[in-house]
Enzyme design. Structure first.
Site, PDB file in Angstrom:
ATOM      1  N   ILE A  18      20.828 -19.953  49.254  1.00 52.69           N
ATOM      2  CA  ILE A  18      19.852 -18.872  49.344  1.00 52.69           C
ATOM      3  C   ILE A  18      20.175 -17.932  50.504  1.00 52.69           C
ATOM      4  O   ILE A  18      20.140 -16.706  50.365  1.00 52.69           O
ATOM      5  CB  ILE A  18      18.431 -19.442  49.484  1.00 52.69           C
ATOM      6  CG1 ILE A  18      18.028 -20.196  48.210  1.00 52.69           C
ATOM      7  CG2 ILE A  18      17.430 -18.334  49.782  1.00 52.69           C
ATOM      8  CD1 ILE A  18      16.740 -20.988  48.348  1.00 52.69           C
ATOM      9  N   ASN A  92      15.511 -18.752  57.007  1.00 57.23           N
ATOM     10  CA  ASN A  92      15.896 -19.400  55.764  1.00 57.23           C
ATOM     11  C   ASN A  92      16.381 -20.836  55.963  1.00 57.23           C
ATOM     12  O   ASN A  92      16.202 -21.683  55.090  1.00 57.23           O
ATOM     13  CB  ASN A  92      17.001 -18.578  55.084  1.00 57.23           C
ATOM     14  CG  ASN A  92      17.709 -19.362  54.013  1.00 57.23           C
ATOM     15  OD1 ASN A  92      17.193 -19.564  52.915  1.00 57.23           O
ATOM     16  ND2 ASN A  92      18.913 -19.859  54.332  1.00 57.23           N
ATOM     17  N   SER A 146       8.600 -23.353  50.634  1.00 64.23           N
ATOM     18  CA  SER A 146       8.863 -24.167  49.449  1.00 64.23           C
ATOM     19  C   SER A 146       7.542 -24.450  48.756  1.00 64.23           C
ATOM     20  O   SER A 146       6.478 -24.445  49.395  1.00 64.23           O
ATOM     21  CB  SER A 146       9.519 -25.494  49.862  1.00 64.23           C
ATOM     22  OG  SER A 146       9.563 -26.407  48.785  1.00 64.23           O
ATOM     23  N   TYR A 161       9.964 -34.117  54.492  1.00 65.92           N
ATOM     24  CA  TYR A 161      10.312 -32.698  54.320  1.00 65.92           C
ATOM     25  C   TYR A 161       9.075 -31.899  53.916  1.00 65.92           C
ATOM     26  O   TYR A 161       8.830 -30.800  54.433  1.00 65.92           O
ATOM     27  CB  TYR A 161      11.407 -32.590  53.254  1.00 65.92           C
ATOM     28  CG  TYR A 161      11.673 -31.202  52.734  1.00 65.92           C
ATOM     29  CD1 TYR A 161      12.514 -30.324  53.412  1.00 65.92           C
ATOM     30  CD2 TYR A 161      11.110 -30.766  51.532  1.00 65.92           C
ATOM     31  CE1 TYR A 161      12.776 -29.044  52.916  1.00 65.92           C
ATOM     32  CE2 TYR A 161      11.367 -29.496  51.038  1.00 65.92           C
ATOM     33  CZ  TYR A 161      12.191 -28.649  51.731  1.00 65.92           C
ATOM     34  OH  TYR A 161      12.448 -27.386  51.236  1.00 65.92           O
ATOM     35  N   LYS A 165       7.186 -28.503  55.512  1.00 71.10           N
ATOM     36  CA  LYS A 165       6.946 -27.265  54.777  1.00 71.10           C
ATOM     37  C   LYS A 165       5.453 -26.910  54.756  1.00 71.10           C
ATOM     38  O   LYS A 165       5.109 -25.720  54.754  1.00 71.10           O
ATOM     39  CB  LYS A 165       7.524 -27.361  53.361  1.00 71.10           C
ATOM     40  CG  LYS A 165       9.042 -27.335  53.341  1.00 71.10           C
ATOM     41  CD  LYS A 165       9.589 -26.052  53.989  1.00 71.10           C
ATOM     42  CE  LYS A 165      11.085 -25.935  53.892  1.00 71.10           C
ATOM     43  NZ  LYS A 165      11.606 -24.679  54.469  1.00 71.10           N
TER      44      LYS A 165
END
Length: 250
Positions: A18, A92, A146, A161, A165
């Site tokens: 990305i 990012n 995300s 994770y 986020k």
């Protein structure tokens, strides 16, 4: 995007996936893009490809380990010296390790936190200070988040994770509130994609799990997230796009 031509954007994690796609697209649209990653060689190759393609912008590679604050600060100092400062900051870079909550390694959790939360926060702070000291009041801070920042999926390997986020979701909203309190017109946006066809998931999970995931769900492409970035940057300066959620139609 015309008003951004010639202005400076920082894209973290710009060597692959990305981040690389966003960086190249912004160069294509005429921006000066500072692309950082630990693997500077891949960004140097992208920069050469952009030049060969005749893109009006430029991609400037920076080697930076985002888990180390001193390297982040050195990078911002170099950007200030060479290009005056940052007008757009695209956080990012992100990572995950398959370390469940019941059995995961603390060292892996710390690594995820260092990159996904602390590095993002440090880059945000430094970008804002760069804008403020130059009286840039139309800058933009974009966090690549995300769907895991909005929903807890029944997949143990990504639960830690997911926690980071959710943190990015909260940090982006907190940033908007602090900017509002400062009467700043700098904008803050969270872009939250679902499954994306990049190296990220391959690095985070074992091969059998990766094959199963891609067999079960259609994935977005990296260019879809780059399109979301240019969409929010293209919005009129008085328009605040706070959140974009993206997923592929199944």
């Amino acid at each position: 995007m015309e008003r951004w031509r010639g202005r400076v954007a920082l894209v973290t994690g710009a060597s692959v996936g990305i981040g690389a796609t966003i960086a190249v697209e912004l160069v294509r649209l005429g921006m000066k893009v500072m692309g950082c990653a630990r693997d500077i060689g891949k960004i140097q190759k992208l920069a050469a490809e952009c030049q060969s393609a005749g893109h009006p912008g430029v991609l400037v590679p920076f080697k930076c380990d985002l888990s180390k604050e001193e390297e982040i600060l050195a990078m911002f100092a170099a950007i200030k010296k060479q290009h005056k400062g940052v007008d757009v900051c695209i956080n990012n870079a992100g990572l995950s390790h398959p370390e469940p909550l019941l059995s995961g390694k603390t060292s892996a959790w710390k690594n995820i936190m260092d990159v996904n939360v602390l590095a993002l926060s440090i880059c945000t702070r430094e970008a804002y200070q760069s804008m403020k000291e130059r009286n840039v009041d139309d800058g933009h801070i974009i966090n690549i988040n995300s769907l895991c920042g909005h929903q807890v999926f029944d997949f143990a390997d990504v639960h830690f994770y997911t926690g980071t986020k959710y943190g990015v979701t909260a940090l982006t909203e907190g940033l908007r509130q602090e900017l509002r309190a400062e009467k700043s017109h700098i904008r803050a946006t969270s872009i939250s994609p679902g499954l994306v066809a990049t190296e990220f998931i391959s690095r985070a999970n074992n091969p059998d799990e990766v094959a199963s995931i891609y067999a079960s769900y259609k994935a977005l492409k990296a260019k879809d997230i780059a399109s979301a970035v240019t969409y929010v940057l293209s919005a009129p300066p008085h328009v605040q796009i706070g959140e974009i959620l993206l997923e592929a139609l199944q």
